[in-house]
Design a protein around this motif. Structure first.
Motif, short mmCIF file in Angstrom:
data_model
loop_
_atom_site.label_atom_id
_atom_site.label_comp_id
_atom_site.label_asym_id
_atom_site.label_seq_id
_atom_site.Cartn_x
_atom_site.Cartn_y
_atom_site.Cartn_z
N GLY A 1 36.58 38.02 46.31
CA GLY A 1 37.70 38.47 46.02
C GLY A 1 37.66 40.22 45.91
N GLY A 2 38.57 40.70 45.12
CA GLY A 2 38.40 42.15 45.05
C GLY A 2 37.75 42.72 43.87
N ILE A 3 37.92 43.82 43.41
CA ILE A 3 36.90 44.28 42.42
C ILE A 3 37.48 43.95 40.92
CG2 ILE A 3 38.53 46.34 41.92
CD1 ILE A 3 35.60 47.81 41.51
N GLY A 4 38.84 43.50 40.96
CA GLY A 4 39.16 42.97 39.57
C GLY A 4 38.59 41.54 39.27
N LYS A 5 38.54 40.79 40.31
CA LYS A 5 38.01 39.39 40.33
C LYS A 5 36.72 39.40 39.80
CE LYS A 5 38.15 34.86 42.59
NZ LYS A 5 38.76 34.49 43.98
N CYS A 6 35.93 40.46 40.59
CA CYS A 6 34.40 40.87 40.02
C CYS A 6 34.30 40.90 38.60
CB CYS A 6 33.51 41.77 41.15
SG CYS A 6 33.33 41.29 42.60
N ILE A 7 35.26 41.77 38.08
CA ILE A 7 35.10 42.44 36.93
C ILE A 7 35.33 41.12 35.88
CG2 ILE A 7 35.92 43.94 34.90
CD1 ILE A 7 36.55 45.87 37.25
N ILE A 8 36.35 40.28 36.29
CA ILE A 8 36.60 39.06 35.48
C ILE A 8 35.41 38.12 35.58
CG2 ILE A 8 38.25 36.90 35.37
CD1 ILE A 8 40.40 38.55 36.61
N VAL B 1 24.36 36.56 41.99
CA VAL B 1 25.74 36.76 42.33
C VAL B 1 25.71 37.34 43.67
CG1 VAL B 1 27.96 37.70 41.80
CG2 VAL B 1 26.22 37.09 39.75
N VAL B 2 26.87 36.76 44.64
CA VAL B 2 27.04 37.47 45.66
C VAL B 2 28.46 37.66 45.74
CG1 VAL B 2 27.12 36.68 48.40
CG2 VAL B 2 25.31 35.76 46.91
N SER B 3 28.95 38.96 46.16
CA SER B 3 30.40 39.26 46.04
C SER B 3 30.61 40.44 47.09
CB SER B 3 30.48 39.79 44.64
OG SER B 3 30.09 41.09 44.36
N GLY B 4 31.75 40.94 46.79
CA GLY B 4 31.91 42.43 47.55
C GLY B 4 31.91 43.62 46.94
N TYR B 5 31.53 43.56 45.64
CA TYR B 5 31.42 44.53 44.92
C TYR B 5 30.08 44.53 43.97
CZ TYR B 5 36.04 45.55 46.65
OH TYR B 5 37.14 45.84 47.20
N PRO B 6 28.88 44.53 44.67
CA PRO B 6 27.78 44.44 43.72
C PRO B 6 27.47 45.27 42.59
CG PRO B 6 27.24 45.19 46.11
CD PRO B 6 28.55 44.89 45.94
#
Length: 295
Positions: A10-17, A36-41
Motif C-alpha cells: 500500500g501507500g506511505i500512510g499504510k506503511c506508517i500505520i 518488513v517488505v513494503s513500497g516505502y522502506p
C-alpha cells in the motif's frame, strides 16, 4: 533461524500505520526477528524492532535467505479486506493486529525513529521561518490520478482557500503536496522525504489534514491536529487526541450502483457525489474554530 515477515502492500500512510503493528510484534513476539517488505522502506529505517527492511522489487535472494530451510512466519494480510473494516467496527491497527494473531492495545501507535543527526540536519530547513509553521495537506492518493480532486477524501479547495486566507498573515502555511496535485496561493509547497517531513511536522504549530499519510505522521508524535473526514471514519483511521471533524449530512441521495465492499470509490467518482456543491461538505467556521484553539 526463523523470522517474522510482514508484507505491507500500500501507500506511505499504510506503511506508517504498520509501525504500530510492529510495536505489537516487538512486545508480544520478541523471540523472532521481524523483516518488513513494503513500497516505502524509509519509514522503517532505525526502527529498533525491524531487523531488515526491503522494498518491493529489491528482494533478490529473499526466499533463499529468509524462507528456505527456515521456519519463518509470513504475514501478508490486507486489513482493508477484513469484515470489521467493511463495517467500520474497529480501528485499522486493531484489525491488523487481529489478522497477525496479536493482542491489541490503544498504546500501539505509529512511530518513526530518527537519529539526532537527522533531526539536526533537517531542522535547518525550517528554523528561519519568520512566522510559526502551519502544516496543510489537502489531497491524497497515488501519483498522476485521473481526478486531481476526490470529493470522497480531499479537502474541498473552496474551504482550503478560506483557511489559507484566514491564517496566512499569522502563519507560514506549508502545503504538503506533489507537483501533480492542486496548488494553493499564499502557501509554500513542500515535497520531500519522509524523514525530512517528520522533522518539519515536529516543528509545526498548527496542522490541518484530510485522511492521508500526514495525519498518521503527525499522530506518530501525538501532535494534535485538525482532521477532516468525508468518506472514511476516524473510528477506523483516526486518533482520539486529534480534533476529528465529520462531514455534514448528505444533501442528495448518493448514486451507489457501482459500490462493492465500500460505500464510495476513494477516487471520488463524480456520479457518486452526494452534495449539490463542495461548500456543503463542511462547516468552515467549525474548522477555523478548531485551528484557533489547536496546540
Amino acid at each position: 533461524m526463523s523470522y517474522l515477515i510482514l508484507s505491507v502492500n500500500g501507500g506511505i500512510g499504510k506503511c506508517i500505520i504498520s509501525t504500530a503493528v510492529i510495536e505489537a510484534f516487538a512486545e508480544q513476539r520478541p523471540d523472532k526477528k521481524l523483516i518488513v517488505v513494503s513500497g516505502y522502506p524509509d519509514v522503517f529505517i532505525n526502527n529498533p524492532h525491524v531487523y531488515r527492511s526491503f522494498a518491493f522489487g529489491s528482494i533478490q535472494y529473499f526466499y533463499e535467505t529468509y524462507i528456505k530451510d527456515h521456519e519463518s512466519e509470513i504475514f501478508v494480510h490486507n486489513p482493508y479486506d477484513d469484515t470489521d473494516y467493511t463495517y467500520q467496527r474497529k480501528h485499522i491497527i486493531e484489525i491488523w493486529c487481529k489478522l497477525c494473531g496479536l493482542s491489541y492495545d490503544k498504546k500501539y501507535l505509529p512511530k518513526i525513529y530518527l537519529t539526532q543527526r537527522e533531526k539536526d540536519f533537517f531542522s535547518k530547513n525550517y528554523v528561519n521561518s519568520e512566522k510559526p509553521l502551519f502544516a496543510l495537506q489537502t489531497n491524497g492518493g497515488a501519483d498522476n490520478q485521473n481526478l486531481k480532486y476526490s470529493w470522497m477524501r480531499d479537502i474541498p479547495m473552496v474551504i482550503a482557500e478560506t483557511i489559507v486566507d484566514t491564517f496566512k498573515d499569522e502563519y507560514t502555511i506549508v502545503h504538503l503536496r506533489r507537483q501533480d496535485q492542486l496548488a494553493l496561493n499564499n502557501t509554500i509547497p513542500l515535497t520531500t522525504s519522509i524523514r525530512d517531513l517528520v522533522v518539519f511536522m515536529s516543528m509545526s504549530s498548527k496542522r490541518l489534514f484530510m485522511d492521508s499519510f500526514a495525519q498518521h505522521l503527525a499522530s506518530s508524535m501525538e501532535l494534535k491536529s485538525t482532521v477532516l473526514w468525508i468518506g472514511n471514519s476516524p473510528k477506523v483511521f483516526g486518533y482520539d487526541f486529534n480534533h476529528n471533524i465529520l462531514r455534514n449530512e448528505f444533501t442528495k441521495v448518493p448514486e451507489m450502483r457501482n459500490s462493492f465492499l465500500q460505500e464510495f470509490n476513494i477516487g471520488g467518482e463524480p456520479i457518486e457525489f452526494p452534495y449539490t456543491s463542495e461548500d456543503e461538505i463542511f462547516n468552515v467556521d467549525e474548522i477555523i474554530a478548531s485551528l484557533e484553539i489547536e496546540s
